[in-house]
Write a protein that holds these residues in place. Structure first.
Motif, PDB file in Angstrom:
ATOM      1  N   TYR A  14       0.855  -1.178   0.000  1.00 31.73           N
ATOM      2  CA  TYR A  14       0.000   0.000   0.000  1.00 31.73           C
ATOM      3  C   TYR A  14       0.889   1.225   0.000  1.00 31.73           C
ATOM      4  CZ  TYR A  14      -3.003   3.726   1.635  1.00 31.73           C
ATOM      5  OH  TYR A  14      -3.673   4.911   1.758  1.00 31.73           O
ATOM      6  N   ILE A  15       0.792   2.019  -1.023  1.00 31.36           N
ATOM      7  CA  ILE A  15       1.542   3.264  -1.090  1.00 31.36           C
ATOM      8  C   ILE A  15       0.554   4.401  -0.876  1.00 31.36           C
ATOM      9  CG2 ILE A  15       2.971   4.742  -2.536  1.00 31.36           C
ATOM     10  CD1 ILE A  15       3.846   2.217  -4.016  1.00 31.36           C
ATOM     11  N   PRO A  16       0.748   5.193   0.161  1.00 30.82           N
ATOM     12  CA  PRO A  16      -0.177   6.301   0.407  1.00 30.82           C
ATOM     13  C   PRO A  16      -0.239   7.253  -0.790  1.00 30.82           C
ATOM     14  CG  PRO A  16       1.267   5.995   2.273  1.00 30.82           C
ATOM     15  CD  PRO A  16       1.772   5.110   1.185  1.00 30.82           C
ATOM     16  N   ARG A  17      -1.336   7.889  -0.924  1.00 36.49           N
ATOM     17  CA  ARG A  17      -1.603   8.720  -2.093  1.00 36.49           C
ATOM     18  C   ARG A  17      -0.641   9.901  -2.208  1.00 36.49           C
ATOM     19  NH1 ARG A  17      -7.700  10.674  -3.353  1.00 36.49           N
ATOM     20  NH2 ARG A  17      -7.509  10.701  -5.607  1.00 36.49           N
ATOM     21  N   PHE A  18      -0.334  10.530  -1.089  1.00 42.40           N
ATOM     22  CA  PHE A  18       0.498  11.725  -1.108  1.00 42.40           C
ATOM     23  C   PHE A  18       1.867  11.464  -0.488  1.00 42.40           C
ATOM     24  CE2 PHE A  18      -3.924  13.109  -0.919  1.00 42.40           C
ATOM     25  CZ  PHE A  18      -3.993  13.794  -2.111  1.00 42.40           C
TER      26      PHE A  18
END
Length: 68
Positions: A14-18
């Motif tokens: 999971y890569i955070p959006r920002f």
């Protein structure tokens, strides 16, 4: 209980959006120390020699039992 399957751990990326890795101090330390990601695919070791030795032992035992 004998036939129940054990649950397996689920891995996900999971890569955070920002998320900006250049601003992350921990990521900078990892790059500096050259840590690798734990999510890389594992290489299968080549066990061909072990298989050949086991096959040779089985053939030897088979031939010994047939000759005796």
């Amino acid at each position: 209980m004998l036939f129940m399957k054990r649950p397996k751990h689920r891995n996900f990326d999971y890569i955070p959006r920002f998320y900006d890795p250049d601003k992350d101090e921990e990521e900078k330390r990892r790059r500096k120390l050259r840590f690798r990601s734990s999510v890389r695919p594992r290489k299968r070791s080549n066990n061909m020699l072990i298989y050949l030795v086991v096959l040779a032992i089985l053939i030897y035992i088979f031939l010994k039992l047939q000759g005796g």
